[in-house]
Scaffold this motif. Structure first.
Motif, PDB file in Angstrom:
ATOM      1  N   ALA A  79     -11.879  24.141  55.519  1.00 48.44           N
ATOM      2  CA  ALA A  79     -11.930  24.597  56.697  1.00 48.44           C
ATOM      3  C   ALA A  79     -10.378  25.391  57.224  1.00 48.44           C
ATOM      4  O   ALA A  79     -10.308  25.967  58.107  1.00 48.44           O
ATOM      5  CB  ALA A  79     -11.957  23.351  57.730  1.00 48.44           C
ATOM      6  N   ASN A  80      -9.592  25.077  56.213  1.00 43.99           N
ATOM      7  CA  ASN A  80      -8.368  25.808  56.305  1.00 43.99           C
ATOM      8  C   ASN A  80      -8.053  27.099  55.623  1.00 43.99           C
ATOM      9  O   ASN A  80      -7.003  27.762  55.855  1.00 43.99           O
ATOM     10  CB  ASN A  80      -7.120  24.860  55.734  1.00 43.99           C
ATOM     11  N   VAL A  81      -8.958  27.487  55.062  1.00 43.39           N
ATOM     12  CA  VAL A  81      -8.986  28.647  54.148  1.00 43.39           C
ATOM     13  C   VAL A  81      -9.123  29.873  55.077  1.00 43.39           C
ATOM     14  O   VAL A  81      -9.917  30.084  55.808  1.00 43.39           O
ATOM     15  CB  VAL A  81     -10.087  28.660  52.985  1.00 43.39           C
ATOM     16  N   LEU A  82      -8.066  30.881  54.713  1.00 51.58           N
ATOM     17  CA  LEU A  82      -8.104  31.912  55.516  1.00 51.58           C
ATOM     18  C   LEU A  82      -8.629  32.957  54.733  1.00 51.58           C
ATOM     19  O   LEU A  82      -9.127  34.245  55.270  1.00 51.58           O
ATOM     20  CB  LEU A  82      -6.547  32.139  56.091  1.00 51.58           C
ATOM     21  N   GLU A  83      -8.378  33.275  53.479  1.00 48.89           N
ATOM     22  CA  GLU A  83      -8.775  34.333  52.456  1.00 48.89           C
ATOM     23  C   GLU A  83      -9.184  33.581  51.198  1.00 48.89           C
ATOM     24  O   GLU A  83      -8.766  32.787  50.693  1.00 48.89           O
ATOM     25  CB  GLU A  83      -7.718  35.319  52.055  1.00 48.89           C
ATOM     26  N   TRP A  84     -10.048  34.315  50.715  1.00 50.46           N
ATOM     27  CA  TRP A  84     -10.595  33.970  49.437  1.00 50.46           C
ATOM     28  C   TRP A  84     -11.271  35.054  48.614  1.00 50.46           C
ATOM     29  O   TRP A  84     -12.428  35.521  49.169  1.00 50.46           O
ATOM     30  CB  TRP A  84     -11.940  32.790  49.545  1.00 50.46           C
ATOM     31  N   TRP A 307      -4.154  27.475  55.153  1.00 53.44           N
ATOM     32  CA  TRP A 307      -3.149  26.617  55.992  1.00 53.44           C
ATOM     33  C   TRP A 307      -2.728  25.573  55.186  1.00 53.44           C
ATOM     34  O   TRP A 307      -3.607  24.775  54.598  1.00 53.44           O
ATOM     35  CB  TRP A 307      -3.898  26.189  57.430  1.00 53.44           C
ATOM     36  N   GLU A 308      -1.681  25.005  55.072  1.00 48.69           N
ATOM     37  CA  GLU A 308      -1.007  23.954  54.775  1.00 48.69           C
ATOM     38  C   GLU A 308      -1.848  22.770  55.229  1.00 48.69           C
ATOM     39  O   GLU A 308      -2.094  22.694  56.326  1.00 48.69           O
ATOM     40  CB  GLU A 308       0.319  23.708  54.737  1.00 48.69           C
ATOM     41  N   PRO A 309      -2.075  21.672  54.449  1.00 45.83           N
ATOM     42  CA  PRO A 309      -2.950  20.594  55.194  1.00 45.83           C
ATOM     43  C   PRO A 309      -2.096  19.883  56.156  1.00 45.83           C
ATOM     44  O   PRO A 309      -0.822  19.793  56.003  1.00 45.83           O
ATOM     45  CB  PRO A 309      -3.057  19.523  53.766  1.00 45.83           C
ATOM     46  N   GLN A 310      -2.572  19.334  57.253  1.00 44.89           N
ATOM     47  CA  GLN A 310      -1.890  18.584  58.311  1.00 44.89           C
ATOM     48  C   GLN A 310      -2.063  17.142  58.119  1.00 44.89           C
ATOM     49  O   GLN A 310      -3.149  16.571  57.596  1.00 44.89           O
ATOM     50  CB  GLN A 310      -2.383  19.020  59.637  1.00 44.89           C
ATOM     51  N   ASP A 322       1.158  28.915  56.084  1.00 44.70           N
ATOM     52  CA  ASP A 322       0.040  29.200  55.235  1.00 44.70           C
ATOM     53  C   ASP A 322       0.634  29.268  53.726  1.00 44.70           C
ATOM     54  O   ASP A 322       1.787  29.319  53.439  1.00 44.70           O
ATOM     55  CB  ASP A 322      -0.622  30.613  55.499  1.00 44.70           C
ATOM     56  N   GLU A 323      -0.138  28.944  52.717  1.00 47.08           N
ATOM     57  CA  GLU A 323       0.177  28.865  51.449  1.00 47.08           C
ATOM     58  C   GLU A 323      -1.048  29.761  50.610  1.00 47.08           C
ATOM     59  O   GLU A 323      -2.195  29.989  51.094  1.00 47.08           O
ATOM     60  CB  GLU A 323       0.093  27.594  50.939  1.00 47.08           C
ATOM     61  N   THR A 324      -0.538  30.164  49.396  1.00 41.45           N
ATOM     62  CA  THR A 324      -1.379  30.876  48.508  1.00 41.45           C
ATOM     63  C   THR A 324      -1.510  30.444  47.287  1.00 41.45           C
ATOM     64  O   THR A 324      -0.179  30.118  46.652  1.00 41.45           O
ATOM     65  CB  THR A 324      -1.175  32.447  48.479  1.00 41.45           C
TER      66      THR A 324
END
Length: 382
Positions: A79-84, A307-310, A322-324
């Motif tokens: 659910a945190n993925v922004l781009e793939w 997004w980094e996990p909360q 955010d992380e990549t």
């Protein structure tokens, strides 16, 4: 990249096989084995990854580090993925090709005609102010019409003009370092083709700080004018009175995901997965840095930005970062290794976007008016 994501890079070896048993403790170090793991630290499969709360990537290290285990990414929650997306690599790049021709009736006898080439690239701009501009000029043949005066060239004379320009361009000691000219088979036009750019020492030094990878391509504009080149406006032709036609038939592009590019990414993101953060000029000080790149391979790059996990109770009211994760996979990896990795990630993240797009040629339109006649000329921009 256009953001400030904390980025981890995994370079997969050609002989990599995904682990099916054990945990990250069992990842081999030579070659550095890459795998995808579930919350219970067991290897993910297409069948098991779909309902996972999160996944993470890990790779065995091919050097010893007393305080570190395998290389790991952060936890990737679906659910945190922004781009793939995926970028398909290519070791070769197209060079620009421009076709030039003169039509019957466009040139007169004993007329001076110039072709100006304005060349541009990263390295050219470093050597020449405002790009490199060079002009070659020829004089059209004398017309022999007997007792009847004439000023129109024959088709054979036009072919000789094309040949003269080919010779002039190839004999220019500066231009011939960057382009080459050749006559079309029918002689009714000629082509100016860009040469492959030099890399200026990349890969020739043990100093990891030398010769960083440089994205570069060489393009050029072509201008056709009457008379010799001038000291002012020498790169601008008269659109009201065109003497020839220059058409870009192939646009230059960049190589993608080459070994040198991937190795530069290793250097750029080295500090995020190492105890010692700096890369030194002296190779003996870089004991923790070791490249995983195969110098003969073309790579495909997979990007996951998320997004980094909360963490419950800690992240309330804080700004999310955010992380990549980048995964570089050789195109000739053995045993369908890329498909296996892609299948697991797709089962967890959904369908991937292929970020490879065809190179297109931009155009601009110039409109000029002479008396009551209006003409439009489309000029291709390199």
């Amino acid at each position: 990249m256009a953001d400030f994501s904390l980025t981890n890079l995994f370079v997969v070896s050609k002989s990599n096989t995904l682990p099916t048993t054990g945990s990250t403790n069992n990842l081999t170090s030579s070659p550095a084995q890459f795998g995808i793991f579930l919350p219970d630290n067991t290897p993910a499969t297409v069948a098991t990854v779909g309902n996972a709360k999160y996944i993470y990537l890990a790779q065995g290290r091919n050097i010893y580090s007393a305080n570190e285990g395998s290389k790991k990414s952060d936890l990737i929650v679906g659910a945190n993925v922004l781009e793939w997306y995926k970028v398909t690599g290519s070791l070769t790049a197209k060079t620009q090709i421009t076709q030039i021709s003169f039509g019957l009736g466009t040139l007169a006898c004993q007329q001076d005609v110039s072709i100006t080439l304005r060349l541009d690239s990263f390295y050219i701009r470093a050597a020449y102010n405002n790009s490199l501009t060079r002009t070659v000029m020829i004089t059209t043949p004398c017309c022999s019409c007997g007792t009847n005066p004439c000023d129109t060239l024959t088709s054979l004379q036009l072919i000789s003009i094309h040949e003269s320009f080919v010779t002039a361009i190839n004999n220019d000691s500066i231009l011939n370092q960057f382009v080459t000219a050749g006559l079309a088979t029918d002689g009714l036009s000629f082509y100016v083709t860009g040469k492959t750019l030099q890399t200026y020492g990349q890969g020739t030094s043990t100093d990891l700080t030398n010769f960083p990878y440089q994205f570069d391509r060489m393009s050029f504009w072509t201008y056709i004018m009457e008379g010799p080149d001038l000291t002012t406006d020498y790169e601008v032709q008269n659109y009201c009175n065109s003497y020839g036609t220059a058409t870009i038939v192939q646009r230059a592009n960049y190589p993608q995901v080459t070994p040198a590019e991937v190795q530069q990414l290793e250097k750029d993101f080295f500090s995020y997965q190492a105890e010692y953060k700096h890369i030194f000029s002296n190779v003996n000080y870089n004991g923790e840095f070791q490249t995983y790149v195969d110098s003969t391979a073309a790579y495909n790059l997979y990007y996951i930005r998320f997004w980094e996990p909360q963490i419950t109770g800690r992240d309330i009211g804080t700004t999310r970062k955010d992380e990549t994760v980048c995964i570089a996979i050789p195109q000739d990896i053995a045993g369908g290794g890329e498909a296996a990795i892609s299948s697991i990630l797709t089962a967890f993240l959904g369908n991937i976007d292929n970020d490879t797009t065809a190179n297109t040629t931009a155009t601009t339109t110039y409109t000029t008016s002479t008396n009551t006649t209006t003409t439009s000329t489309t000029v291709l921009i390199p």
